[in-house]
Design a protein around this motif. Structure first.
Motif, PDB file in Angstrom:
ATOM      1  N   ALA A  94     -83.551   9.569  23.294  1.00 38.06           N
ATOM      2  CA  ALA A  94     -84.105  10.151  24.841  1.00 38.06           C
ATOM      3  C   ALA A  94     -85.549   9.714  24.936  1.00 38.06           C
ATOM      4  O   ALA A  94     -86.414   9.814  24.197  1.00 38.06           O
ATOM      5  CB  ALA A  94     -83.835  11.592  24.821  1.00 38.06           C
ATOM      6  N   TRP A 117     -74.055  12.142  32.905  1.00 36.00           N
ATOM      7  CA  TRP A 117     -73.244  12.293  31.509  1.00 36.00           C
ATOM      8  C   TRP A 117     -71.696  12.047  31.893  1.00 36.00           C
ATOM      9  O   TRP A 117     -71.030  11.767  30.865  1.00 36.00           O
ATOM     10  CB  TRP A 117     -73.352  14.042  31.380  1.00 36.00           C
ATOM     11  N   GLN A 133     -81.645  13.786  34.269  1.00 38.89           N
ATOM     12  CA  GLN A 133     -81.180  12.640  33.261  1.00 38.89           C
ATOM     13  C   GLN A 133     -80.467  11.616  33.778  1.00 38.89           C
ATOM     14  O   GLN A 133     -79.521  11.963  34.640  1.00 38.89           O
ATOM     15  CB  GLN A 133     -80.705  13.297  31.973  1.00 38.89           C
ATOM     16  N   TYR A 135     -78.132   7.964  31.918  1.00 38.70           N
ATOM     17  CA  TYR A 135     -77.682   7.749  30.613  1.00 38.70           C
ATOM     18  C   TYR A 135     -77.187   6.239  30.840  1.00 38.70           C
ATOM     19  O   TYR A 135     -76.669   5.962  31.819  1.00 38.70           O
ATOM     20  CB  TYR A 135     -76.273   8.364  30.159  1.00 38.70           C
ATOM     21  N   GLU A 145     -81.076   8.084  26.964  1.00 37.22           N
ATOM     22  CA  GLU A 145     -81.063   9.030  27.611  1.00 37.22           C
ATOM     23  C   GLU A 145     -82.491   8.603  28.440  1.00 37.22           C
ATOM     24  O   GLU A 145     -83.413   8.378  27.536  1.00 37.22           O
ATOM     25  CB  GLU A 145     -80.928  10.465  27.372  1.00 37.22           C
ATOM     26  N   ASN A 147     -85.139  10.698  31.178  1.00 34.20           N
ATOM     27  CA  ASN A 147     -85.240  11.753  31.983  1.00 34.20           C
ATOM     28  C   ASN A 147     -86.814  11.931  32.446  1.00 34.20           C
ATOM     29  O   ASN A 147     -87.693  11.075  32.204  1.00 34.20           O
ATOM     30  CB  ASN A 147     -84.842  13.012  30.950  1.00 34.20           C
TER      31      ASN A 147
END
Length: 151
Positions: A94, A117, A133, A135, A145, A147
């Motif tokens: 992330a 997601w 977020q 992906y 990820e 964010n």
């Protein structure tokens, strides 16, 4: 008093001092994450261009390693030699960016696919704390990820 001070100095000098408890040493910090990839150049180009990670000198100089900066004191090591395989989204790296919509526009310009997601293209996933977020997958299918966490 002098006797105790001298004994303490002697213990330190000879290495006989009691080690500090783990809590006195501070937290364990992330140094690097290594990804074993199929195509080193393709993966390195992705991380440098799509995620805008700067390349660092690496000590191996064997054409099988690329090191990238991912934080003030953390690195991503990309290593050539893996075979293609599937990766689950639950295992991901992330990253945070200050402006997620701007970063998404950057990915759009590069034609890099991303989504939430559930896999809905171009959509974000809100975390319970309000952080948004997205992906995406690198050339080897490793999940990432990105964010807008401000921590």
């Amino acid at each position: 008093m002098k006797k105790y001070l001298l004994a303490g100095l002697l213990a330190v000098a000879t290495g006989a001092a009691t080690p500090l408890p783990a809590t006195a040493q501070g937290p364990t910090l992330l140094n690097h994450v290594a990804l074993y990839v199929v195509d080193l150049q393709k993966s390195a180009d992705f991380y440098k261009n799509a995620l805008l990670l700067p390349e660092l000198p690496e000590p191996f100089k064997d054409g099988k390693h690329v090191w990238l900066r991912v934080g003030p004191h953390s690195q991503l090591h990309i290593i050539q030699g893996n075979k293609a395989q599937a990766h689950d989204i639950n295992t991901h790296l992330a990253f945070s960016v200050p402006d997620l919509p701007r970063f998404m526009a950057h990915l759009d310009r590069l034609h890099v696919r991303y989504g939430n997601w559930r896999g809905e293209a171009g959509q974000t996933t809100p975390r319970p704390d309000g952080v948004q977020q997205i992906y995406l997958q690198d050339p080897d299918g490793f999940w990432l990820e990105v964010n807008n966490d401000k921590f």
